[in-house]
Scaffold this motif. Structure first.
Motif, PDB file in Angstrom:
ATOM      1  N   ILE A   1       4.676   3.767  -3.516  1.00  0.00           N
ATOM      2  CA  ILE A   1       3.910   3.924  -2.282  1.00  0.00           C
ATOM      3  C   ILE A   1       2.422   3.906  -2.594  1.00  0.00           C
ATOM      4  N   PHE A   2       1.626   3.388  -1.644  1.00  0.00           N
ATOM      5  CA  PHE A   2       0.177   3.346  -1.773  1.00  0.00           C
ATOM      6  C   PHE A   2      -0.420   3.707  -0.424  1.00  0.00           C
ATOM      7  N   ASN A   3      -1.375   4.626  -0.398  1.00  0.00           N
ATOM      8  CA  ASN A   3      -2.077   5.027   0.822  1.00  0.00           C
ATOM      9  C   ASN A   3      -3.532   4.604   0.727  1.00  0.00           C
ATOM     10  N   TYR A   4      -4.081   4.154   1.856  1.00  0.00           N
ATOM     11  CA  TYR A   4      -5.476   3.733   1.883  1.00  0.00           C
ATOM     12  C   TYR A   4      -6.087   4.109   3.230  1.00  0.00           C
ATOM     13  N   LYS A   5      -7.278   4.692   3.199  1.00  0.00           N
ATOM     14  CA  LYS A   5      -7.989   5.053   4.425  1.00  0.00           C
ATOM     15  C   LYS A   5      -9.050   4.004   4.696  1.00  0.00           C
TER      16      LYS A   5
END
Length: 126
Positions: A103-107
């Motif tokens: 998983i990868f999160n980016y704002k």
């Protein structure tokens, strides 16, 4: 098949492509949609074309994975005396093989439209 349960802020160390490339896919998709004169961002959901564009880029990169893209949108209001007048939270859970999936999160902040997007990309090895 071993399935592990993990709770992390992100798990991108086994990503099918570098973190910088994931960010590039998101940023390029965002910029392309904003520059598209046919997309009226004030009336049309921005999430759907963003998800579609990011998924297309990911699928072109590798067909060995199934991809899931989630977008949480936050409308930024004028700050109050005590600070910001908003909060948001996005939690995602998945059952997977920790050596192949992740998983990868980016704002992503759009200052012009006063919106903030939390983009989550999951990859699951086929």
């Amino acid at each position: 098949m071993n399935t592990e349960i993990e709770i992390h802020d992100g798990r991108s160390d086994n990503s099918p492509l570098p973190q910088e490339k994931l960010i590039s896919f998101i940023q390029e998709s965002h910029d392309s949609i904003r520059d598209d004169n046919e997309t009226d961002l004030s009336t049309k959901s921005f999430s759907n074309p963003l998800i579609k564009s990011v998924l297309e880029k990911l699928e072109k990169h590798s067909s060995l994975y199934k991809y899931i893209v989630s977008v949480t949108t936050l409308d930024l209001k004028e700050p109050t005396e005590g600070g910001s007048n908003f909060s948001f939270k996005n939690d995602i859970g998945a059952s997977w093989q920790s050596k192949k999936d992740g998983i990868f999160n980016y704002k992503l902040e759009d200052v012009d439209s006063k919106k903030c997007y939390l983009i989550t990309i999951l990859w699951l090895h086929k």
